[in-house]
Design an enzyme around this catalytic site. Structure first.
Site: not given
Ligand code: NAP
Length: 286
Positions: A146
């Site tokens: 990551y």
């Molecule tokens: N939450 C945190 O603390 C945090 C902090 C810093 C950065 N981020 C970043 O924020 C972003 C969103 O994360 P989140 O926390 O909201 O996590 P999440 O709820 O797991 O959401 C991730 C999303 O990405 C989608 N995804 C994964 N692989 C994909 C693909 N090949 N094509 C299209 N969509 C895909 C997932 O779809 P499916 O449902 O189909 O798997 C889901 O909709 C990520 O880039 C993460 O690195 C999060």
């Protein structure tokens, strides 16, 4: 006037889902991109769910054919490159295929979407937002895949912004602090599966500290103060302000983390993670 259209990838859950809803209630037409249709946006005004797997070129092509066919009515003005996964595990044991999957999703997939989006965004002089993480400032043990992807995404964003400097398109990074979303449980489950399948002798070395790492992360998840709505609000701000900034850091903890990456020496950062890795005695035993 036609509504500006914003494409958000990874809108099925977590941050993408919250941002899609926020933008739709604030005057945008939202293209909420999901890998599998599940109808969560069915009854919500101003949101269209579109099927898009960012690691599949054919899927990206098909989505953009659709976007093109609707572009007169809803001109594409913004892209939020948000989709992401987080694959945990010590680097010594990380399978190359897993690193490829991590990079394919968090880096190459965003490049692909951006390439398809740019002809539209250039003509509307619109905005690109890349969602990144502090792990692109400080790389964290057991989150090597990551972290590598996040450093790459930072470089991708910087280069894109510099290349598009005179195009009228803005490129911003939004870097949220820790927000409890499904990504945390997904990576805990993945980590546990990796542990369960690990028969390799080398695993003995990492088992204790990796288990500890997973446990701490899981426990920590419930105490996060930031919410998905804090993230969604920042996305709305970037899309509605007259002149977006290049970087947005959400939450004091995130600002502090980024600041540390600038002020601490490499040795100080290494020491910070002292307790997270196997001990000298454990290395001796292998
Ligand atoms: N939450 C945190 O603390 C945090 C902090 C810093 C950065 N981020 C970043 O924020 C972003 C969103 O994360 P989140 O926390 O909201 O996590 P999440 O709820 O797991 O959401 C991730 C999303 O990405 C989608 N995804 C994964 N692989 C994909 C693909 N090949 N094509 C299209 N969509 C895909 C997932 O779809 P499916 O449902 O189909 O798997 C889901 O909709 C990520 O880039 C993460 O690195 C999060």
């Amino acid at each position: 006037m036609n509504k500006k259209s914003i494409l958000i990838t990874g809108a099925s859950s977590g941050l993408g889902y919250a941002a899609a809803r926020k933008l739709a209630t604030n005057g945008f037409h939202v293209l909420a991109a999901v890998r599998r249709r599940h109808g969560v946006f069915d009854k919500i005004e101003n949101i269209e769910e579109i099927k898009l797997d960012i690691t599949d070129e054919q899927s990206v092509k098909e989505s953009f054919s659709y976007i093109k066919s609707r572009n007169k009515v809803y001109p594409l003005w913004g892209v939020v490159n948000n989709a992401g996964i987080c694959i945990p595990g010590p680097l010594e044991l990380l399978r190359p295929s897993e690193l490829r999957r991590q990079l394919d999703t968090n880096v190459t997939g965003h490049l692909l979407v951006t390439q398809f989006a740019l002809p539209f965004i250039r003509s509307t002089k619109g905005r690109i937002i890349n969602v990144a993480s502090g792990l692109g400032n400080i790389a964290v043990p057991y989150l090597g895949a990551y972290s590598i992807a996040q450093f790459a995404k930072r470089a991708f964003t910087d280069v894109l912004r510099r290349e598009l400097r005179h195009s009228g398109v803005s490129v911003s990074v939004v870097q949220p602090g820790k927000i409890y979303t499904p990504i945390w449980d997904k990576f805990s489950t993945m980590g546990q599966e990796i542990l369960d399948q690990s028969v390799d002798k080398k695993w003995k070395l990492y088992e204790k500290s990796f288990k500890n790492f997973l446990m701490l992360n899981q426990a920590e998840g419930y105490s996060f103060k930031l919410t998905e709505d804090d993230f969604a609000q920042v996305i709305l701000d970037v899309l509605t302000t007259n002149k977006p900034a290049t970087h947005y850091y959400i939450g004091d903890e995130e600002k502090d983390f980024v600041e540390k990456s600038r002020t601490l020496t490499v040795s100080e950062v290494d020491e910070w993670f002292d307790l997270q890795s196997p001990t000298a005695e454990e290395f001796e035993k292998v």
